[in-house]
Design a protein around this motif. Structure first.
Motif, PDB file in Angstrom:
ATOM      1  N   TYR A   1       0.842  -1.213   0.000  1.00  0.00           N
ATOM      2  CA  TYR A   1       0.000   0.000   0.000  1.00  0.00           C
ATOM      3  C   TYR A   1       0.872   1.256   0.000  1.00  0.00           C
ATOM      4  O   TYR A   1       0.548   2.249  -0.634  1.00  0.00           O
ATOM      5  CB  TYR A   1      -0.947   0.013   1.208  1.00  0.00           C
ATOM      6  N   VAL A   2       1.998   1.174   0.741  1.00  0.00           N
ATOM      7  CA  VAL A   2       2.904   2.325   0.741  1.00  0.00           C
ATOM      8  C   VAL A   2       3.427   2.572  -0.678  1.00  0.00           C
ATOM      9  O   VAL A   2       3.489   3.707  -1.152  1.00  0.00           O
ATOM     10  CB  VAL A   2       4.076   2.084   1.722  1.00  0.00           C
ATOM     11  N   MET A   3       3.763   1.470  -1.361  1.00  0.00           N
ATOM     12  CA  MET A   3       4.239   1.630  -2.739  1.00  0.00           C
ATOM     13  C   MET A   3       3.153   2.216  -3.629  1.00  0.00           C
ATOM     14  O   MET A   3       3.426   3.031  -4.508  1.00  0.00           O
ATOM     15  CB  MET A   3       4.691   0.288  -3.310  1.00  0.00           C
ATOM     16  N   LEU A   4       1.914   1.784  -3.384  1.00  0.00           N
ATOM     17  CA  LEU A   4       0.797   2.330  -4.166  1.00  0.00           C
ATOM     18  C   LEU A   4       0.746   3.848  -3.975  1.00  0.00           C
ATOM     19  O   LEU A   4       0.633   4.603  -4.951  1.00  0.00           O
ATOM     20  CB  LEU A   4      -0.515   1.672  -3.725  1.00  0.00           C
ATOM     21  N   ALA A   5       0.864   4.271  -2.713  1.00  0.00           N
ATOM     22  CA  ALA A   5       0.832   5.705  -2.433  1.00  0.00           C
ATOM     23  C   ALA A   5       1.984   6.408  -3.154  1.00  0.00           C
ATOM     24  O   ALA A   5       1.806   7.490  -3.730  1.00  0.00           O
ATOM     25  CB  ALA A   5       0.929   5.942  -0.924  1.00  0.00           C
ATOM     26  N   ALA A   6       3.164   5.774  -3.137  1.00  0.00           N
ATOM     27  CA  ALA A   6       4.324   6.376  -3.792  1.00  0.00           C
ATOM     28  C   ALA A   6       4.073   6.543  -5.285  1.00  0.00           C
ATOM     29  O   ALA A   6       4.393   7.578  -5.868  1.00  0.00           O
ATOM     30  CB  ALA A   6       5.557   5.516  -3.543  1.00  0.00           C
ATOM     31  N   VAL A   7       3.475   5.511  -5.898  1.00  0.00           N
ATOM     32  CA  VAL A   7       3.226   5.590  -7.339  1.00  0.00           C
ATOM     33  C   VAL A   7       2.222   6.699  -7.633  1.00  0.00           C
ATOM     34  O   VAL A   7       2.377   7.464  -8.591  1.00  0.00           O
ATOM     35  CB  VAL A   7       2.736   4.233  -7.887  1.00  0.00           C
ATOM     36  N   LEU A   8       1.196   6.825  -6.781  1.00  0.00           N
ATOM     37  CA  LEU A   8       0.207   7.890  -6.995  1.00  0.00           C
ATOM     38  C   LEU A   8       0.875   9.259  -6.892  1.00  0.00           C
ATOM     39  O   LEU A   8       0.629  10.152  -7.712  1.00  0.00           O
ATOM     40  CB  LEU A   8      -0.938   7.769  -5.984  1.00  0.00           C
ATOM     41  N   LEU A   9       1.763   9.395  -5.897  1.00  0.00           N
ATOM     42  CA  LEU A   9       2.484  10.661  -5.744  1.00  0.00           C
ATOM     43  C   LEU A   9       3.342  10.939  -6.981  1.00  0.00           C
ATOM     44  O   LEU A   9       3.393  12.057  -7.489  1.00  0.00           O
ATOM     45  CB  LEU A   9       3.353  10.610  -4.482  1.00  0.00           C
ATOM     46  N   LEU A  10       3.984   9.889  -7.459  1.00  0.00           N
ATOM     47  CA  LEU A  10       4.821  10.017  -8.653  1.00  0.00           C
ATOM     48  C   LEU A  10       3.999  10.514  -9.847  1.00  0.00           C
ATOM     49  O   LEU A  10       4.405  11.420 -10.584  1.00  0.00           O
ATOM     50  CB  LEU A  10       5.441   8.659  -8.970  1.00  0.00           C
ATOM     51  N   ILE A  11       2.814   9.908 -10.010  1.00  0.00           N
ATOM     52  CA  ILE A  11       1.961  10.329 -11.128  1.00  0.00           C
ATOM     53  C   ILE A  11       1.584  11.795 -10.978  1.00  0.00           C
ATOM     54  O   ILE A  11       1.611  12.571 -11.935  1.00  0.00           O
ATOM     55  CB  ILE A  11       0.692   9.437 -11.181  1.00  0.00           C
ATOM     56  N   TYR A  12       1.271  12.162  -9.721  1.00  0.00           N
ATOM     57  CA  TYR A  12       0.924  13.562  -9.463  1.00  0.00           C
ATOM     58  C   TYR A  12       2.089  14.480  -9.858  1.00  0.00           C
ATOM     59  O   TYR A  12       1.895  15.498 -10.525  1.00  0.00           O
ATOM     60  CB  TYR A  12       0.557  13.718  -7.988  1.00  0.00           C
ATOM     61  N   VAL A  13       3.291  14.081  -9.466  1.00  0.00           N
ATOM     62  CA  VAL A  13       4.469  14.905  -9.771  1.00  0.00           C
ATOM     63  C   VAL A  13       4.613  15.085 -11.276  1.00  0.00           C
ATOM     64  O   VAL A  13       4.834  16.196 -11.773  1.00  0.00           O
ATOM     65  CB  VAL A  13       5.747  14.255  -9.182  1.00  0.00           C
ATOM     66  N   LEU A  14       4.465  13.988 -12.001  1.00  0.00           N
ATOM     67  CA  LEU A  14       4.681  14.057 -13.445  1.00  0.00           C
ATOM     68  C   LEU A  14       3.586  14.880 -14.127  1.00  0.00           C
ATOM     69  O   LEU A  14       3.861  15.685 -15.025  1.00  0.00           O
ATOM     70  CB  LEU A  14       4.765  12.654 -14.042  1.00  0.00           C
ATOM     71  N   ILE A  15       2.339  14.672 -13.694  1.00  0.00           N
ATOM     72  CA  ILE A  15       1.253  15.430 -14.325  1.00  0.00           C
ATOM     73  C   ILE A  15       1.402  16.921 -14.030  1.00  0.00           C
ATOM     74  O   ILE A  15       1.244  17.774 -14.904  1.00  0.00           O
ATOM     75  CB  ILE A  15      -0.118  14.897 -13.847  1.00  0.00           C
ATOM     76  N   LYS A  16       1.760  17.202 -12.762  1.00  0.00           N
ATOM     77  CA  LYS A  16       1.935  18.597 -12.387  1.00  0.00           C
ATOM     78  C   LYS A  16       3.052  19.235 -13.232  1.00  0.00           C
ATOM     79  O   LYS A  16       2.942  20.375 -13.679  1.00  0.00           O
ATOM     80  CB  LYS A  16       2.284  18.685 -10.903  1.00  0.00           C
ATOM     81  N   SER A  17       4.099  18.466 -13.443  1.00  0.00           N
ATOM     82  CA  SER A  17       5.195  18.992 -14.252  1.00  0.00           C
ATOM     83  C   SER A  17       4.729  19.302 -15.663  1.00  0.00           C
ATOM     84  O   SER A  17       5.081  20.334 -16.237  1.00  0.00           O
ATOM     85  CB  SER A  17       6.331  17.976 -14.273  1.00  0.00           C
ATOM     86  N   LEU A  18       3.898  18.422 -16.222  1.00  0.00           N
ATOM     87  CA  LEU A  18       3.413  18.654 -17.587  1.00  0.00           C
ATOM     88  C   LEU A  18       2.577  19.920 -17.653  1.00  0.00           C
ATOM     89  O   LEU A  18       2.635  20.675 -18.614  1.00  0.00           O
ATOM     90  CB  LEU A  18       2.574  17.466 -18.066  1.00  0.00           C
ATOM     91  N   ARG A  19       1.778  20.140 -16.598  1.00  0.00           N
ATOM     92  CA  ARG A  19       0.856  21.277 -16.626  1.00  0.00           C
ATOM     93  C   ARG A  19       1.560  22.587 -16.303  1.00  0.00           C
ATOM     94  O   ARG A  19       1.293  23.604 -16.927  1.00  0.00           O
ATOM     95  CB  ARG A  19      -0.289  21.054 -15.641  1.00  0.00           C
TER      96      ARG A  19
END
Lengths: 352, 226, 572
Positions: free
Chosen positions: C489-507
């Protein structure tokens, strides 16, 4: 030989065979080597991470980009260590794989999803019983897919396959505690109930105790034809009259035990839940429809045929070839017991 | 399809000239070498399977009657390799007539090879059915001996190997006929004028490879027939 | 060389150039039919990352199932039944291995980076490259289509006779589409490998000698050789499996004199080298990351380069170590064990070289470096636990237990760490935008913690005798399983955070400079994002690991070359 780390940290299951000390010793050896290198590499890495973290105005210091001495030494030292490990693994392996002569032989049959052990006196039993300090050779084969025979406490494992016998041997050194056992597991994935293809291995303290168990293993088999007829006519009276025959129960109870141990329960529930095969609850006397035969009522002959030749009638709504045949693997008396058990499973009772 | 893609699209920015031509040629040639290396591994594993199965089966091996027209197919393929050589030399010497005739003949002979292979498969079908009957009976006997359920059906493995290897080869022949058609079409439309025709030569190399593979397979099948 | 002045040229100035590969042409077809290696790489990356999420979802599901032991032991399995659990772990394995990790670094990042790093304009065969991408897409679609037929429950190894006889429902079942899908993915992999070998051989610009190539290219090259020479065996194995299941040929069926162990030999002949297809490019990326973020020349370049090649060659000869308990001949086992140990050496060599590179460096804890340092830890454990499994006598105890599961996750899932590190590393180059460094580092730490929570405890389960692929288990292991699941579950949270980081960077990411990390290899000498045809003229070849001439320039927010004008000695 033993494993200090493995023992003190409780990393390994109980040491119950002659292989266990050697396996644990080499496990420990490798563990020490691993810890040494891990601490060396990661420790240095962490020291470097702190010492050489980026600071403003401080540039990396140029050091030589290669050093043959250094590089050869970290090629050669690990090489020596892995040669040692290879030798250790090889030696233990050869001990495990070379079958001793004159060992006690037990046949092992694996099928989806049950184990069955055949002892020299012809008894077939779902549990593995062995005497302590006696080398035992298991000759194994599978009825269907791959299985793998694993007793953690003995540190032995071998795949079991269709069409080829595989062998495995061990010598138990530690009797299982009274009422206790060492688990026997299937470690090669074999389908739906792979994880419940588990049975017990009981190690008897003495050969005499083991022989006693073997004699009592199948009470039904011990009965003469006359005694058997008497037993079927009035089980309660017969059992009461023969306290010397251990483990004898009423036919329905015997059938229940068989259902539990012969692999029936993996597919046939007794509470109405539909599994790979039909539930036995309320099945007695029901009308069954088949894709390859005229309808029939569930009675003695049908049950017997379904056990010995399951493909003769393919029940609608279930896979036609899911069930293996039990022909030659089950006695007539055992089939009688199962029939007696099925008769007791009437639907409409509170279990529904 | 694969050999078409191996005609390299110019990655270098489109300057013509002999040096560029040679560079592109050597890129394509290396690509072809790697492709053939990969395919060799494929056929090698098929061939090792043949030997493993043959050894394992021992006396139970069902001899496989080689249909007589398999020799005609072999001849056709050998001829097509020869006409391929013609086309390649036509391309090299910039002789368009030779190139086009060579390519057309190679394509036609290749297609004819496939046609005959199809007939061979059909001819073997009745034998296959009989052998399947025998194999099923054998399997049932083994199963009875071992006290287990017999399989629903079973195919004699000699035929299994035969169909597998020849189908594998035929699939690659088809994968060779398609680019042959392509380069033939292009040659007819006037491409390769004033070039050494590297693309053509690579398709032909691939074709020779199939020829060699076929001869090896044929040798195996001859072993399998005994 | 005429334009030897990248420091003064446009690319190094703040904002992305107006004409780059992303803006070069527009519309659906300009992507779907593109021959540009960069666009193909980006499409791969999007696809592979999506499939990583799918595979990860199956992993979280199956870990959740394992929270409770066994109905018989008093626990209740509430989520799904055993059949569904078996489908979860099968699809998790098949998706992660065939669809995500094998193409992960080579196809997605390799495609984008390889020609740039080499100084080339594209790969050798751009059409073939596009073709591999579509094959990947088709193979993936076929594998997922199996869900329609009830999924697959054979395990990703498709062992016979289970996969040919039973497995799933009906003769067709989900097995056929998955196996056919893996077959198609094999073609995709072969074509990518072939393309890379030819590109590296033939498209190196003048001056780019073999030993000037960045180590990532060595890793990719070694990988490509395995892809071209091992994958055909997978092809024929899977074809045989299909023939056996659909036609009943009996190569692997003992009732017909066939040999079930034969399938394992064929399968592992590919699938063990496939482990090196996964790890070698990751090791290549590691060499880049460690050197760049320590701002220090890589140590022992040639040892690292040759160890990649040694691993690739030896990798072909060790497949039998998956079969120490399968009943293969003892002699074979001994040979395989010996070669297996020899492969430990080049891996160890790489670790020591990376370590020495850190020594006296200037270590910058950017997100890519955090992933790289995590990989040192993870691969350290993964590699060392491999020694236990290579010892035949010990393997008798550990084979097919959670020890093996933990070991190969520490190796194969370890490459995912490098994959993420590489995504962050090349992200500014790919998108022209920086990402939020703080959040990205946090994600990498979470990932590291979650990973070790999930898998380290599995070693302990394994040595105590917990077999893998078990739906129900003895209650003594429940604590271990709960910890492991929490870690996932911790890894799941990390992946979600990662996706957020990447999307935020794109925007809203800050525009990226040409060289944000101070790296020396060629791809950082063109603009971020690179122009459509990479380099107008091949840039000068320098030592990719020489950081002496690189200096931080506040005005561009990135690194620039000082003294390039004077022509460093390495330039031709």
């Amino acid at each position: 030989m033993t494993g200090i780390l493995a023992d003190s940290l409780g990393l390994m299951p109980p040491k119950a065979s002659t292989f266990a000390p050697a396996v644990d010793f080499w496990f420990d050896f490798t563990l020490w080597v691993s810890i040494f290198f891990f601490v060396l590499i990661i420790g240095l890495m962490m020291i470097f991470m702190v010492m050489y973290r980026r600071r403003p105005g401080v540039r990396a210091i140029v050091t030589p980009t290669h050093s043959t001495v250094l590089e050869l030494s970290w090629t050669i030292i690990p090489t020596i260590l892995v040669v040692l490990m290879f030798w250790g693994g090889f030696k233990t392996y050869m001990d495990q794989r070379v079958m001793p002569s004159g060992a006690y032989e037990i046949g092992v049959n694996a099928k989806q999803w049950a184990w069955e052990f055949t002892y020299p006196n012809g008894i077939r039993h779902p549990e593995l019983h062995v005497p302590k300090d006696v080398p035992v050779v298991l000759t194994m084969f599978s009825d269907d897919v791959l299985h793998s025979f694993f007793i953690p406490a003995f540190r032995v494992k071998m795949d079991v396959m269709r069409g080829r016998y595989t062998k495995l041997w061990f010598q138990a050194t530690l009797a299982s505690p009274p009422g206790g056992y060492y688990p026997v597991l299937c470690t090669e994935y074999c389908g739906t109930s792979h994880s419940t293809m588990v049975t017990k291995c009981v190690v008897h303290e003495t050969r005499a105790e083991f022989d006693q168990w073997l004699r009592d293993a199948d009470p039904l088999k011990k009965l003469t034809p006359e005694q058997y007829d008497e037993y079927v006519r009035d089980p309660a009276a017969f059992i009461a009259a023969h306290p010397d025959i251990q483990g004898l129960q009423s036919p329905a109870d015997m059938g229940r035990k068989l259902w539990d141990t012969k692999g029936c329960k993996q597919c046939h529930s007794i509470d109405g839940k539909v599994g790979t095969g039909p539930s036995w609850l309320g099945i007695w006397g029901a009308q069954h429809e088949f894709s390859n035969a005229p309808p029939a009522v569930v009675e003695e002959n049908y049950v017997r045929e379904s056990i010995e030749n399951p493909r003769a009638k393919a029940l609608k709504g279930y896979a036609a070839n899911a069930m293996p045949t039990y022909q030659g693997r089950i006695t007539d008396r055992e089939i009688d017991s199962i029939i007696a058990f099925i008769k007791t499973l009437k639907s409409g009772s509170e279990t529904k | 399809m694969m050999p078409i893609s191996l005609v390299p699209t110019d990655p270098g920015g489109g300057s013509g000239g002999d040096a560029e031509q040679a560079r592109r040629g050597s890129i394509g040639a290396l690509g072809m070498v790697l492709l053939l290396a990969s395919l060799s591994v494929l056929f090698a594993s098929g061939i090792s399977l043949f030997f493993l199965v043959r050894l394992a089966d021992g006396d139970a091996w069902d001899p496989l009657p080689l249909p007589p027209s398999i020799w005609i197919a072999t001849l056709l393929l050998l001829f097509s390799s020869a006409t391929g050589l013609l086309a390649a030399s036509g391309a090299k010497r910039e002789n368009r007539a030779l190139l086009i005739v060579g390519l057309l003949l190679t394509t036609i002979l290749g297609a004819a090879f496939l046609g005959i292979q199809w007939r061979n498969w059909q001819e073997l079908l009745p034998h296959f059915r009989q052998a399947e009957q025998r194999a099923t009976e054998r399997a049932a006997a083994t199963a009875a001996e071992m006290g287990v359920q017999p399989p629903l059906r079973s195919i004699p493995r000699s035929f299994g190997v035969f169909y597998m290897l020849t189908a594998l080869h035929a699939a690659h022949v088809i994968a060779g006929v398609v680019p042959l058609l392509w380069v033939t079409g292009r040659a007819l439309m006037g491409a390769y004028r004033g070039t050494k025709g590297d693309g053509v030569r690579r398709v032909i190399v691939y074709w020779h490879f199939l020829d060699v593979m076929w001869l090896i397979l044929l040798g195996l099948l001859a072993i399998g027939a005994t | 060389m005429s334009s030897l002045n990248p420091a003064a040229a446009g690319p190094l100035v703040g904002a992305p150039a107006a004409d780059n590969y992303l803006t070069h042409s527009r519309g659906f077809w300009s992507w779907a039919a593109t021959l540009d290696h960069k666009r193909i790489g980006v499409m791969y990356l999007a696809g592979i990352f999506t499939m990583f999420l799918v595979g990860g979802l199956f992993a979280v599901l199956l870990r959740s199932v394992l929270l409770t032991p066994d109905a018989a032991a008093g626990g209740v399995k509430t989520i799904v039944d055993a059949n569904m659990y078996n489908r979860f772990f099968t699809l998790h394995g098949a998706v992660m291995v065939f669809i995500v990790i094998i193409p992960g670094i080579p196809a997605a990042l390799g495609n984008f980076v390889l020609p740039l790093m080499l100084g080339a304009k594209d790969v050798a065969f751009p059409r073939l490259n596009l073709c591999s991408f579509y094959l990947w897409l088709i193979g993936t679609a076929m594998a997922l289509a199996s869900l329609y037929w009830g999924g697959v429950d054979t395990g990703w190894t498709f062992y016979t006779p289970y996969s040919t006889k039973v497995g799933s429902s009906g003769a067709f079942g989900g097995v056929v589409p998955v196996v056919a899908g893996a077959f198609v993915l094999g073609f995709s992999s072969i074509f990518t490998g072939l393309n890379f070998i030819v590109t590296i051989h033939k498209l190196r610009p003048p001056g780019m000698t073999w030993f000037r190539m960045p180590l990532f290219l060595w890793g990719t090259y070694a990988t490509a050789v395995i892809q071209v020479l091992a994958t055909p065996v997978l092809g024929i194995t899977l074809l045989l499996l299909l023939a056996e299941r659909l036609l009943g040929i009996g190569f692997f069926d003992s009732e017909l004199g066939g040999d079930p162990v034969l399938f394992q030999h064929f399968f592992w002949f590919y699938s063990h080298p496939a482990v090196y297809i996964m790890i070698l490019p990751a090791m290549g990326v590691m060499s880049e990351l460690i050197s760049v973020f320590s701002h220090k020349h890589i140590f022992g370049y040639k040892f690292i380069a040759f160890s990649s090649v040694a691993i690739a060659i030896l990798g072909f000869l060790v497949w039998g170590h998956h079969m120490f308990t399968s009943g293969q001949s003892e002699l074979l086992g001994v040979i395989f064990s010996a070669i297996t140990f020899s492969i430990a050496i080049p891996s160890a060599v790489k670790m020591f070289n990376w370590l020495t590179t850190l020594y006296k460096g200037s270590i910058d804890f950017k997100a890519p470096m955090c992933y790289a340092l995590s990989f040192m830890w993870i691969f350290g454990i993964g590699g060392l636990t491999g020694l236990f499994l290579g010892m035949m006598g010990l393997d008798q105890h550990l084979h097919d237990t959670y020890f093996v599961v933990a070991h190969f996750h520490y190796v194969m899932a370890g490459t995912i760490f490098v994959f993420f590190g590489a995504i962050h590393y090349w992200w500014p180059k790919m998108t022209g935008r920086m990402y939020d460094e703080g959040a990205a580092v946090l994600a990498s730490l979470l990932m590291f913690i979650g990973f070790n929570m999930t898998f380290f405890i599995q070693f302990l389960m394994g040595t105590r005798g917990m077999p893998r692929r078990y739906y129900a288990y003895r209650p003594e292991f429940q604590f271990h399983h709960i910890v492991s699941t929490m870690g996932s579950y911790v890894m799941l949270a990390a992946v979600l955070l990662l996706i957020y980081v990447l999307i935020k960077s794109l925007r809203s990411g800050r525009p990226a400079p040409a060289n944000p990390w101070g790296a020396g290899s060629m791809e950082w000498q063109c603009a971020s994002p690179p122009p459509h045809d990479n380099f107008k003229t091949p840039p000068p070849v320098v030592d990719a690991y020489d950081y002496e001439s690189l200096e931080w320039d506040e005005r561009v927010g990135g690194y620039v070359h000082r003294g390039r004008r004077g022509g460093p000695a390495a330039t031709h």
